[in-house]
Design an enzyme around this catalytic site. Sequence first.
Site, PDB file in Angstrom:
ATOM      1  CE  LYS A  15     -43.584  76.332  25.165  1.00 51.14           C
ATOM      2  NZ  LYS A  15     -43.409  75.997  26.739  1.00 51.14           N
ATOM      3  NE  ARG A  90     -38.785  72.896  22.661  1.00 49.36           N
ATOM      4  CZ  ARG A  90     -40.316  72.622  22.910  1.00 49.36           C
ATOM      5  NH1 ARG A  90     -41.292  72.777  22.178  1.00 49.36           N
ATOM      6  NH2 ARG A  90     -40.684  72.345  24.293  1.00 49.36           N
ATOM      7  NE  ARG A 127     -47.751  68.712  31.690  1.00 56.12           N
ATOM      8  CZ  ARG A 127     -47.288  69.647  30.694  1.00 56.12           C
ATOM      9  NH1 ARG A 127     -47.763  70.570  30.210  1.00 56.12           N
ATOM     10  NH2 ARG A 127     -46.114  69.421  30.424  1.00 56.12           N
TER      11      ARG A 127
HETATM   12  P1  AP5 Z   1     -43.984  70.426  24.284  1.00 50.75           P
HETATM   13  O1  AP5 Z   1     -45.022  69.692  24.295  1.00 50.75           O
HETATM   14  O2  AP5 Z   1     -43.968  71.743  23.360  1.00 50.75           O
HETATM   15  O3  AP5 Z   1     -43.509  70.750  25.576  1.00 50.75           O
HETATM   16  P2  AP5 Z   1     -42.768  72.107  26.562  1.00 50.75           P
HETATM   17  O4  AP5 Z   1     -42.274  73.200  25.703  1.00 50.75           O
HETATM   18  O5  AP5 Z   1     -41.894  71.509  27.529  1.00 50.75           O
HETATM   19  O6  AP5 Z   1     -44.132  72.793  27.359  1.00 50.75           O
HETATM   20  P3  AP5 Z   1     -45.337  72.286  28.056  1.00 50.75           P
HETATM   21  O7  AP5 Z   1     -46.283  71.412  27.385  1.00 50.75           O
HETATM   22  O8  AP5 Z   1     -44.528  71.400  29.184  1.00 50.75           O
HETATM   23  O9  AP5 Z   1     -45.699  73.386  28.734  1.00 50.75           O
HETATM   24  P4  AP5 Z   1     -46.636  74.706  28.183  1.00 50.75           P
HETATM   25  O10 AP5 Z   1     -45.675  75.937  28.344  1.00 50.75           O
HETATM   26  O11 AP5 Z   1     -47.166  74.335  26.950  1.00 50.75           O
HETATM   27  O12 AP5 Z   1     -47.549  74.825  29.371  1.00 50.75           O
HETATM   28  P5  AP5 Z   1     -49.136  74.188  29.521  1.00 50.75           P
HETATM   29  O13 AP5 Z   1     -49.908  75.144  28.884  1.00 50.75           O
HETATM   30  O14 AP5 Z   1     -49.314  72.937  29.107  1.00 50.75           O
HETATM   31  O15 AP5 Z   1     -42.636  69.390  23.723  1.00 50.75           O
HETATM   32  C1  AP5 Z   1     -42.539  68.346  24.232  1.00 50.75           C
HETATM   33  C2  AP5 Z   1     -41.188  67.938  23.565  1.00 50.75           C
HETATM   34  O16 AP5 Z   1     -41.392  67.577  22.290  1.00 50.75           O
HETATM   35  C3  AP5 Z   1     -40.014  68.713  23.811  1.00 50.75           C
HETATM   36  O17 AP5 Z   1     -39.274  68.393  25.192  1.00 50.75           O
HETATM   37  C4  AP5 Z   1     -39.229  68.062  22.661  1.00 50.75           C
HETATM   38  O18 AP5 Z   1     -38.490  66.869  22.955  1.00 50.75           O
HETATM   39  C5  AP5 Z   1     -40.124  68.016  21.359  1.00 50.75           C
HETATM   40  N1  AP5 Z   1     -40.344  69.031  20.777  1.00 50.75           N
HETATM   41  C6  AP5 Z   1     -41.637  69.731  20.511  1.00 50.75           C
HETATM   42  N2  AP5 Z   1     -41.351  70.882  19.636  1.00 50.75           N
HETATM   43  C7  AP5 Z   1     -39.909  70.708  19.298  1.00 50.75           C
HETATM   44  C8  AP5 Z   1     -39.221  71.538  18.619  1.00 50.75           C
HETATM   45  N3  AP5 Z   1     -39.667  72.563  18.114  1.00 50.75           N
HETATM   46  N4  AP5 Z   1     -37.829  71.305  18.263  1.00 50.75           N
HETATM   47  C9  AP5 Z   1     -37.353  70.048  18.762  1.00 50.75           C
HETATM   48  N5  AP5 Z   1     -37.881  69.173  19.740  1.00 50.75           N
HETATM   49  C10 AP5 Z   1     -39.602  69.774  19.753  1.00 50.75           C
HETATM   50  O19 AP5 Z   1     -49.105  74.306  31.009  1.00 50.75           O
HETATM   51  C11 AP5 Z   1     -48.428  73.429  31.713  1.00 50.75           C
HETATM   52  C12 AP5 Z   1     -49.348  73.185  33.336  1.00 50.75           C
HETATM   53  O20 AP5 Z   1     -49.609  74.289  33.965  1.00 50.75           O
HETATM   54  C13 AP5 Z   1     -50.684  72.630  32.810  1.00 50.75           C
HETATM   55  O21 AP5 Z   1     -51.133  71.835  33.967  1.00 50.75           O
HETATM   56  C14 AP5 Z   1     -51.674  74.020  32.930  1.00 50.75           C
HETATM   57  O22 AP5 Z   1     -52.962  73.601  33.324  1.00 50.75           O
HETATM   58  C15 AP5 Z   1     -50.911  74.761  33.997  1.00 50.75           C
HETATM   59  N6  AP5 Z   1     -51.158  76.086  33.892  1.00 50.75           N
HETATM   60  C16 AP5 Z   1     -50.857  76.906  32.624  1.00 50.75           C
HETATM   61  N7  AP5 Z   1     -51.088  78.055  32.809  1.00 50.75           N
HETATM   62  C17 AP5 Z   1     -51.246  78.447  34.099  1.00 50.75           C
HETATM   63  C18 AP5 Z   1     -51.346  79.422  34.865  1.00 50.75           C
HETATM   64  N8  AP5 Z   1     -51.479  80.886  34.487  1.00 50.75           N
HETATM   65  N9  AP5 Z   1     -51.493  79.419  36.440  1.00 50.75           N
HETATM   66  C19 AP5 Z   1     -51.465  78.056  36.935  1.00 50.75           C
HETATM   67  N10 AP5 Z   1     -51.427  76.984  36.151  1.00 50.75           N
HETATM   68  C20 AP5 Z   1     -51.335  77.066  34.723  1.00 50.75           C
END
Ligand code: AP5
Length: 238
Positions: A15, A90, A127
């Site tokens: 995302k 969320r 990551r």
């Molecule tokens: P948040 O930071 O939003 O974490 P998340 O939803 O768990 O998502 P991530 O950042 O882990 O993953 P992503 O889908 O963004 O993937 P990314 O692009 O980084 O939230 C963190 C915390 O904050 C929550 O747990 C909660 O506590 C709190 N929070 C936030 N919003 C909230 C809300 N609305 N309500 C309540 N609490 C809230 O990519 C991940 C990895 O994969 C990277 O290393 C990237 O380089 C790699 N990657 C990406 N795309 C690909 C691909 N196509 N192929 C291979 N690798 C890839």
Amino acid sequence: MALNVVMLGPPGAGKGTQAERFAKTHGLPKISTGDILREAVQAHTELGRIAQTTMDAGELVGDQVMIGIVGERLQRPDTQRGFVLDGFPRTVPQATALDQIMAGRGPLVVVDIVVPEDVLLRRLAARRICGSCGVNALVEWTTTCGICGGNLVTRTDDGDGVVRGRLKVYHRQTRPIVEFYSKRPTFRVIDGNQPPDVVTASMDRAICQACAVPDAAKRDSMTADPVKPGGVKKEVPL
Ligand code: AP5
């Protein structure tokens, strides 16, 4: 018409990566609630104090806090042409509140990025982020950030146990909002288990298509009755 994009998907779906790219290409603000909370933690604000323990445990910060943050952010003038929301809503109460915040501001284009769980686990285990500016590290950065020179570190909620907990929380609290949005004409599913550039192209095309839905603004009326007749539209892979 404003381009109001919401990114859905489990932790590690991409995302943040895709929101950043889409926002940059289209000159829109990217609003990431995870980034907002991590900045608050780094700055030792009251919000950061509330959020840190919850985030480190992989749980969700309270709905009222998050709705307040996003509601205030969406009042700023830079969101009038649209925005890309990453990590919000969320929960169903957050999605309902977003509809109220958006009343009269045009439809939401909702993109759900789907990736198998074993791939998510591998991505999050691998990551690294910059300990200073917080960006996801690129593979070619070995020890330091290519943008600000900060040290690369593991995100505090990327440990194996916490990641599994985050996935459970996703299925229990966040997955129901896919159902909440899935019958809207501006809902799209994207296969996120492809190289990042392919996902970017699929997303661009899907959003473009969704915006062309006739009368999307009227049918996706942003009211308390968001589910309208229509099927789930799956983006055709390249
Ligand atoms: P948040 O930071 O939003 O974490 P998340 O939803 O768990 O998502 P991530 O950042 O882990 O993953 P992503 O889908 O963004 O993937 P990314 O692009 O980084 O939230 C963190 C915390 O904050 C929550 O747990 C909660 O506590 C709190 N929070 C936030 N919003 C909230 C809300 N609305 N309500 C309540 N609490 C809230 O990519 C991940 C990895 O994969 C990277 O290393 C990237 O380089 C790699 N990657 C990406 N795309 C690909 C691909 N196509 N192929 C291979 N690798 C890839």
